[in-house]
Design a protein around this motif. Structure first.
Motif, mmCIF file in Angstrom:
data_model
loop_
_atom_site.group_PDB
_atom_site.id
_atom_site.type_symbol
_atom_site.label_atom_id
_atom_site.label_comp_id
_atom_site.label_asym_id
_atom_site.label_seq_id
_atom_site.Cartn_x
_atom_site.Cartn_y
_atom_site.Cartn_z
ATOM 1 N N GLU A 22 -19.223 5.608 -2.272
ATOM 2 C CA GLU A 22 -19.556 5.076 -3.439
ATOM 3 C C GLU A 22 -20.433 6.119 -4.546
ATOM 4 N N TYR A 51 -16.943 0.064 -8.716
ATOM 5 C CA TYR A 51 -16.269 0.930 -7.756
ATOM 6 C C TYR A 51 -16.592 0.314 -6.138
ATOM 7 N N GLN A 54 -13.903 -2.158 -5.805
ATOM 8 C CA GLN A 54 -12.537 -1.482 -5.714
ATOM 9 C C GLN A 54 -12.335 -0.715 -4.309
ATOM 10 N N VAL A 60 -9.275 2.526 -3.882
ATOM 11 C CA VAL A 60 -9.833 3.763 -4.207
ATOM 12 C C VAL A 60 -9.551 4.861 -2.940
ATOM 13 N N VAL A 74 -8.076 5.400 -8.405
ATOM 14 C CA VAL A 74 -7.880 3.918 -7.974
ATOM 15 C C VAL A 74 -6.583 3.384 -8.719
#
Length: 158
Positions: A22, A51, A54, A60, A74
């Motif tokens: 991340e 993020y 996701q 991702v 993504v």
């Protein structure tokens, strides 16, 4: 005279992002999109994305050169299309085919799932994106405002 030398660029290794990625993904988004803040008048949507959520939703994927993140993408299926929500490459890694490889990965996943198309949008101020997507087979489908951003939508049939 024709250049017959093979393209010696090594394809990036692409893998699904993990929670530990991340911080690198956030840093990449900051570096890739901060130049658009003066043009748009605020942070572009990819700089505001969740993020963590996701990544947890397996949306991702990252490109790596060795163990270093060079870019990410993504995407997730929405109905019969794959929504390509974001693709970013570190400025220091630009021009090495990383963005194209990431988009190719998204397209391959969409084909594997039997989807009919890839759908994406970009900000109308990101003119480089608007110029490159048609070269990759994407067709502009509309323009409009969404979430306070002036966007341009594209689609690529598979």
């Amino acid at each position: 005279m024709t250049d017959t030398r093979a393209d010696t660029r090594k394809a990036p290794m692409i893998r699904r992002a993990r929670a530990c990625d991340e911080a690198a993904i956030l840093a990449c988004a900051e570096q890739a999109y901060s130049r658009y803040i003066p043009l748009i008048g605020r942070k572009p949507a990819p700089m505001l994305a969740d993020y963590r959520g996701q990544i947890a939703a397996d949306q991702v994927w990252i490109a790596e050169d060795g163990s270093d993140l060079t870019g990410f993408i993504v995407f997730a299926p929405e109905g019969d299309v794959m929504l390509l929500e974001n693709v970013a490459v570190l400025p220091a890694a630009a021009g090495r085919g990383i963005g194209r490889a990431l988009i190719g990965h998204c397209e391959a996943e969409a084909r594997r799932l039997g989807l009919r198309a890839i759908s994406l949008y970009t900000n109308e101020k990101m003119v480089e994106n608007i110029a490159i997507y048609p070269k990759l087979g994407y067709i502009e489908t509309r323009r409009g405002e969404e979430d306070g951003f002036h966007r341009v939508w594209f689609e690529k049939p598979l």
